[in-house]
Scaffold this motif. Structure first.
Motif, PDB file in Angstrom:
ATOM      1  N   ASP A 154      43.311  45.843  38.121  1.00  0.00           N
ATOM      2  CA  ASP A 154      42.944  47.247  38.062  1.00  0.00           C
ATOM      3  C   ASP A 154      42.370  47.632  39.422  1.00  0.00           C
ATOM      4  OD1 ASP A 154      43.679  47.550  35.442  1.00  0.00           O
ATOM      5  OD2 ASP A 154      41.747  46.831  34.685  1.00  0.00           O
ATOM      6  N   PRO A 155      42.569  48.905  39.817  1.00  0.00           N
ATOM      7  CA  PRO A 155      42.178  49.329  41.171  1.00  0.00           C
ATOM      8  C   PRO A 155      40.731  48.972  41.518  1.00  0.00           C
ATOM      9  CG  PRO A 155      43.373  51.076  40.064  1.00  0.00           C
ATOM     10  CD  PRO A 155      43.222  49.971  39.073  1.00  0.00           C
ATOM     11  N   GLU A 156      39.818  49.112  40.539  1.00  0.00           N
ATOM     12  CA  GLU A 156      38.409  48.898  40.888  1.00  0.00           C
ATOM     13  C   GLU A 156      38.090  47.423  41.133  1.00  0.00           C
ATOM     14  OE1 GLU A 156      39.508  49.768  37.954  1.00  0.00           O
ATOM     15  OE2 GLU A 156      38.371  48.808  36.334  1.00  0.00           O
ATOM     16  N   MET A 157      39.029  46.544  40.824  1.00  0.00           N
ATOM     17  CA  MET A 157      38.759  45.113  41.009  1.00  0.00           C
ATOM     18  C   MET A 157      39.414  44.560  42.264  1.00  0.00           C
ATOM     19  SD  MET A 157      39.291  43.861  37.165  1.00  0.00           S
ATOM     20  CE  MET A 157      38.253  44.473  35.854  1.00  0.00           C
ATOM     21  N   ILE A 158      40.267  45.392  42.878  1.00  0.00           N
ATOM     22  CA  ILE A 158      41.014  44.897  44.035  1.00  0.00           C
ATOM     23  C   ILE A 158      40.068  44.530  45.171  1.00  0.00           C
ATOM     24  CG2 ILE A 158      42.633  45.605  45.840  1.00  0.00           C
ATOM     25  CD1 ILE A 158      44.185  47.089  43.683  1.00  0.00           C
ATOM     26  N   LYS A 159      39.040  45.363  45.347  1.00  0.00           N
ATOM     27  CA  LYS A 159      38.170  45.167  46.499  1.00  0.00           C
ATOM     28  C   LYS A 159      37.426  43.832  46.438  1.00  0.00           C
ATOM     29  CE  LYS A 159      34.610  47.392  49.283  1.00  0.00           C
ATOM     30  NZ  LYS A 159      33.662  46.281  49.214  1.00  0.00           N
ATOM     31  N   GLU A 160      36.936  43.492  45.228  1.00  0.00           N
ATOM     32  CA  GLU A 160      36.144  42.250  45.150  1.00  0.00           C
ATOM     33  C   GLU A 160      36.984  41.035  45.529  1.00  0.00           C
ATOM     34  OE1 GLU A 160      35.235  43.006  40.948  1.00  0.00           O
ATOM     35  OE2 GLU A 160      36.095  41.040  40.466  1.00  0.00           O
ATOM     36  N   VAL A 161      38.281  41.112  45.244  1.00  0.00           N
ATOM     37  CA  VAL A 161      39.157  39.997  45.607  1.00  0.00           C
ATOM     38  C   VAL A 161      39.473  40.022  47.097  1.00  0.00           C
ATOM     39  CG1 VAL A 161      41.457  39.001  45.268  1.00  0.00           C
ATOM     40  CG2 VAL A 161      40.126  39.758  43.287  1.00  0.00           C
ATOM     41  N   LEU A 162      39.766  41.224  47.602  1.00  0.00           N
ATOM     42  CA  LEU A 162      40.071  41.339  49.036  1.00  0.00           C
ATOM     43  C   LEU A 162      38.869  40.922  49.883  1.00  0.00           C
ATOM     44  CD1 LEU A 162      42.178  44.619  49.268  1.00  0.00           C
ATOM     45  CD2 LEU A 162      42.962  42.249  49.346  1.00  0.00           C
ATOM     46  N   ASP A 163      37.667  41.269  49.432  1.00  0.00           N
ATOM     47  CA  ASP A 163      36.465  40.883  50.183  1.00  0.00           C
ATOM     48  C   ASP A 163      36.397  39.373  50.369  1.00  0.00           C
ATOM     49  OD1 ASP A 163      35.711  43.456  50.452  1.00  0.00           O
ATOM     50  OD2 ASP A 163      34.155  43.427  48.886  1.00  0.00           O
ATOM     51  N   VAL A 164      36.682  38.658  49.280  1.00  0.00           N
ATOM     52  CA  VAL A 164      36.661  37.200  49.360  1.00  0.00           C
ATOM     53  C   VAL A 164      37.707  36.703  50.355  1.00  0.00           C
ATOM     54  CG1 VAL A 164      37.177  35.100  48.068  1.00  0.00           C
ATOM     55  CG2 VAL A 164      35.717  36.851  47.049  1.00  0.00           C
ATOM     56  N   MET A 165      38.864  37.353  50.334  1.00  0.00           N
ATOM     57  CA  MET A 165      39.940  36.936  51.247  1.00  0.00           C
ATOM     58  C   MET A 165      39.588  37.237  52.699  1.00  0.00           C
ATOM     59  SD  MET A 165      43.143  38.132  48.875  1.00  0.00           S
ATOM     60  CE  MET A 165      44.372  37.920  50.156  1.00  0.00           C
ATOM     61  N   VAL A 166      38.929  38.367  52.916  1.00  0.00           N
ATOM     62  CA  VAL A 166      38.528  38.721  54.285  1.00  0.00           C
ATOM     63  C   VAL A 166      37.535  37.688  54.819  1.00  0.00           C
ATOM     64  CG1 VAL A 166      37.257  40.421  55.661  1.00  0.00           C
ATOM     65  CG2 VAL A 166      38.981  41.178  54.012  1.00  0.00           C
ATOM     66  N   GLU A 167      36.592  37.287  53.953  1.00  0.00           N
ATOM     67  CA  GLU A 167      35.616  36.265  54.366  1.00  0.00           C
ATOM     68  C   GLU A 167      36.304  34.952  54.720  1.00  0.00           C
ATOM     69  OE1 GLU A 167      32.538  35.671  51.461  1.00  0.00           O
ATOM     70  OE2 GLU A 167      32.238  37.842  51.360  1.00  0.00           O
ATOM     71  N   LEU A 168      37.256  34.611  53.876  1.00  0.00           N
ATOM     72  CA  LEU A 168      37.993  33.370  54.090  1.00  0.00           C
ATOM     73  C   LEU A 168      38.699  33.413  55.444  1.00  0.00           C
ATOM     74  CD1 LEU A 168      38.543  30.828  52.436  1.00  0.00           C
ATOM     75  CD2 LEU A 168      40.608  31.918  51.577  1.00  0.00           C
ATOM     76  N   ALA A 169      39.290  34.568  55.742  1.00  0.00           N
ATOM     77  CA  ALA A 169      39.983  34.737  57.014  1.00  0.00           C
ATOM     78  C   ALA A 169      39.005  34.587  58.174  1.00  0.00           C
ATOM     79  CB  ALA A 169      40.673  36.101  57.058  1.00  0.00           C
ATOM     80  N   ALA A 170      37.824  35.160  57.985  1.00  0.00           N
ATOM     81  CA  ALA A 170      36.827  35.108  59.053  1.00  0.00           C
ATOM     82  C   ALA A 170      36.399  33.672  59.337  1.00  0.00           C
ATOM     83  CB  ALA A 170      35.616  35.961  58.672  1.00  0.00           C
ATOM     84  N   GLU A 171      36.499  32.827  58.324  1.00  0.00           N
ATOM     85  CA  GLU A 171      36.107  31.425  58.520  1.00  0.00           C
ATOM     86  C   GLU A 171      37.189  30.610  59.205  1.00  0.00           C
ATOM     87  OE1 GLU A 171      34.967  30.147  54.616  1.00  0.00           O
ATOM     88  OE2 GLU A 171      33.530  31.798  54.501  1.00  0.00           O
ATOM     89  N   GLY A 172      38.333  31.246  59.478  1.00  0.00           N
ATOM     90  CA  GLY A 172      39.348  30.563  60.267  1.00  0.00           C
ATOM     91  C   GLY A 172      40.444  29.895  59.485  1.00  0.00           C
ATOM     92  N   MET A 173      40.541  30.201  58.181  1.00  0.00           N
ATOM     93  CA  MET A 173      41.606  29.618  57.361  1.00  0.00           C
ATOM     94  C   MET A 173      42.965  30.133  57.804  1.00  0.00           C
ATOM     95  SD  MET A 173      42.469  27.739  54.729  1.00  0.00           S
ATOM     96  CE  MET A 173      41.025  27.398  53.726  1.00  0.00           C
ATOM     97  N   THR A 174      43.941  29.253  57.807  1.00  0.00           N
ATOM     98  CA  THR A 174      45.324  29.676  58.030  1.00  0.00           C
ATOM     99  C   THR A 174      45.813  30.321  56.734  1.00  0.00           C
ATOM    100  OG1 THR A 174      45.605  27.727  59.415  1.00  0.00           O
ATOM    101  CG2 THR A 174      47.610  28.899  58.733  1.00  0.00           C
ATOM    102  N   MET A 175      46.304  31.547  56.814  1.00  0.00           N
ATOM    103  CA  MET A 175      46.659  32.257  55.588  1.00  0.00           C
ATOM    104  C   MET A 175      48.023  32.927  55.676  1.00  0.00           C
ATOM    105  SD  MET A 175      42.900  33.970  54.928  1.00  0.00           S
ATOM    106  CE  MET A 175      43.295  35.043  53.569  1.00  0.00           C
ATOM    107  N   VAL A 176      48.784  32.807  54.592  1.00  0.00           N
ATOM    108  CA  VAL A 176      50.014  33.584  54.461  1.00  0.00           C
ATOM    109  C   VAL A 176      49.860  34.406  53.193  1.00  0.00           C
ATOM    110  CG1 VAL A 176      52.507  33.550  54.199  1.00  0.00           C
ATOM    111  CG2 VAL A 176      51.375  31.786  55.563  1.00  0.00           C
ATOM    112  N   VAL A 177      49.889  35.724  53.349  1.00  0.00           N
ATOM    113  CA  VAL A 177      49.567  36.609  52.238  1.00  0.00           C
ATOM    114  C   VAL A 177      50.714  37.573  51.983  1.00  0.00           C
ATOM    115  CG1 VAL A 177      47.899  38.270  51.347  1.00  0.00           C
ATOM    116  CG2 VAL A 177      47.149  36.504  52.954  1.00  0.00           C
ATOM    117  N   VAL A 178      51.246  37.519  50.781  1.00  0.00           N
ATOM    118  CA  VAL A 178      52.216  38.540  50.376  1.00  0.00           C
ATOM    119  C   VAL A 178      51.415  39.647  49.731  1.00  0.00           C
ATOM    120  CG1 VAL A 178      54.132  39.108  48.850  1.00  0.00           C
ATOM    121  CG2 VAL A 178      54.045  36.873  49.968  1.00  0.00           C
TER     122      VAL A 178
END
Lengths: 351, 247
Positions: free
Chosen positions: B173-197
């Protein structure tokens, strides 16, 4: 009163049905109670009191023959051995029914328990006289057939169900062959084959005893049926579960054991128990190869001239015993389902 | 530079029967790089990420992940899966296990980690995705966003070098997208190699090093997000962007 009016006399048809049922109950129940309880003969050394005019149900037959019904032709003075064996079996059933005992040690308890029962029943070592299994019978035989049958057939059926979905062609073909071949014939014919034909195929000098042959036939049969039930459960698992387990690097057996089977078997509880119950009752078919299970023992007891003619009482008793076991299984499975309910709900919005 | 590639695809082709879903794919992902894969449905982007951890076999070309060539042998696939974490569109949590047990299963049974250590690691990861207080709940008792965060933590519990995300927010649901994206952004900031569809273009803009646009089984464009969004080179990319951004 309000409840009565709403539920029993809500409309003309329902009022008529209510009256009809009340009338039937009035006609049937009092005489039944009169026969089964009030006029019943509860104990008698022989059947004469039962044959007196006005006598009701002859429960004395059961009282008199209960040892034979429970233990068949097992030597009379040794009856404490199968008696103890039944108690051990019950202890195992009860322990297995409690979820907090579901540990690896439970399997050990079963192995130990079954070994103990084997020693009690056969004897021959450590002070017990030897009793050949031709003489085992009655309720004990029924329970042993059902317990051993399910204990072996169930794991085999899981392997068959997995085999049928396997990517290895040989494994798949063999599983399909087993399941389809066995499901295609009646249990009776399998039992006949096991008792009559199997010995012909064995090399000279090798013989497997009758009880074991019957048991093998029943295991082969039950495994085929259970396999399809398990497969039904497996097919209900969304493909994503398998992929998630794969993505975590779980190899096949660990994936199957920890991810797939716990979910599949949970889904399959109702049809599994259904098959268990059917199997429990099917054990009575061993009569055709001359084994004395519960039902046959009762029939033999009735065969004595002294007690002939009291079949109704004897078979009511047999039904009650079967019913008690089947009902217990059924209730237990319902409780188990409710217990597991909280995590049963599938992942939200599966696509 | 070849050594720094975490994922390398050379001339990869894949067919479903006679239908070719991936055509001559060349793609290299460097360590720490974040790639966003986008494209119309049926473009082969999901198939492409699933190929990286061996969920899909391929028929031609060569895929190398962290120096291990992915072929149809189970050993290589197993080795690669140990390095690669994956997050699915439909979460795919194990419904019969609690959140905590979902996380400890693979470390205990694949990595042979002692149960205590696995639980400590799991709690730490659940903390990181801000869901530690739900550790003992079953998936069905969690919201979609919470489930997806547990799923991310579950993948991280294997200490992967690469994380794959297959439309991680599409089922939310739209209101839950952000909480997941936030986690992904943090992960990216930590230097993880990521491939995201994903079709979350905001995420692509802020996080991606490169946006790879696919259509009909081909990589059509591959460019830094700024270039891709502001000056797409091809008509197909322009059309796609106008469709997903144009309302």
């Amino acid at each position: 009163m309000k409840w009565l009016r709403e539920n029993l006399f809500g409309s003309w048809p329902s009022a008529l049905a209510t009256l009809a049922i009340l009338w039937l109950a009035w006609m049937l129940v009092p005489p039944l109670v009169q026969w089964a309880l009030v006029d019943a003969v509860w104990s008698a050394p022989d059947s004469r009191p039962c044959r007196a005019a006005g006598a009701g149900a002859c429960w004395a037959l059961i009282a008199e023959k209960h040892r034979f019904i429970l233990f068949g032709t097992y030597p009379y003075e040794q009856h404490w051995r199968p008696g103890l064996g039944i108690l051990v079996l019950f202890a195992l059933y009860v322990a297995s029914a409690m979820r907090r005992f579901w540990r690896a040690r439970l399997a050990l308890a079963w192995l130990g328990g079954l070994a103990l029962i084997g020693w009690l029943m056969w004897g021959g070592v450590a002070g017990l006289s030897y009793v050949e299994n031709e003489r085992w019978g009655g309720l004990m035989l029924t329970l042993l057939l059902a317990t051993f049958g399910i204990a072996f057939a169930f794991p085999i059926s899981i392997l068959l169900a997995l085999g049928r979905r396997s990517r290895l062609p040989v494994v798949r073909a063999l599983s399909v062959l087993w399941i389809e071949l066995v499901r295609g014939v009646p249990l009776i014919s399998l039992l006949f084959m096991a008792s009559v034909m199997l010995p012909l195929f064995l090399p000279e000098g090798v013989s497997i005893d009758k009880l074991l042959r019957a048991l093998i036939a029943m295991i082969v049969f039950a495994a085929a049926y259970l396999a399809e039930v398990v497969r039904g459960g497996l097919q209900a698992i969304p493909h994503g579960q398998e992929e998630a387990a794969d993505a975590l690097g779980l190899p096949y057996w660990r994936k199957t054991l920890f991810v797939i089977l716990p979910q599949a078997l949970r889904i399959a509880i109702p049809p599994l128990v259904n098959t268990f119950i059917a199997f429990f009752k099917d054990t009575s078919l061993v009569v055709i190869i001359g084994l004395f299970d519960l039902l046959t023992s009762i029939k033999v007891a009735l065969g004595e001239p002294a007690w002939s003619g009291f079949g109704v009482e004897a078979y009511i008793f047999a039904s009650l015993v079967y019913f008690a076991f089947c009902f217990a299984m059924s209730r237990y499975s319902q409780n188990l389902e409710r217990d597991l309910e909280r995590s049963r709900t599938h992942v939200l919005r599966e696509n | 530079m070849a050594d720094a590639s975490m994922i390398e695809m050379r001339g990869v082709g894949k067919w479903f029967g006679r239908f070719q879903v991936l055509k001559d794919i060349d793609l290299a992902v460097a360590q720490g790089e974040k790639i966003v894969l986008c494209g119309p449905s049926g473009s082969g982007k999901s198939t492409l990420v699933r190929l990286v951890n061996g969920l899909e076999p391929y028929q031609s070309g060569k895929v190398t992940v962290d120096g291990i060539e992915l072929k149809n042998d189970a050993k290589a696939i197993e080795a690669v899966r140990g390095e690669v974490g994956m997050v699915f569109q439909s979460f795919n949590l194990f419904p019969h296990l609690t959140a905590l047990e979902n996380l400890t299963l693979a470390p205990v049974w694949v990595r042979h980690m002692p149960k205590k250590d696995a639980e400590a690691l799991a709690l730490q990861l659940l903390e990181r995705v801000r869901i530690a207080e739900q550790a003992h709940k079953y998936p069905a008792q969690l919201s979609g966003g919470q489930q997806q965060r547990v799923a991310i933590a579950r993948a991280l519990a294997m200490r992967p070098k690469i994380m794959l995300f297959d439309e991680p927010t599409s089922a939310l649901d739209p209101e839950m997208i952000k909480e997941v994206l936030d986690v992904m952004v943090e992960l990216a900031a930590e230097g993880m190699t990521m491939v995201v569809v994903t079709h979350e273009m905001g995420f692509a803009r802020t996080v991606a090093d490169r946006v790879v646009f696919m259509d009909q089984g081909e990589i059509v464009e591959s460019a830094p997000p700024k270039t891709f969004f502001e000056a797409p080179r091809t008509e197909r990319a322009r059309l796609f962007l106008s469709q997903i951004l144009g309302h």
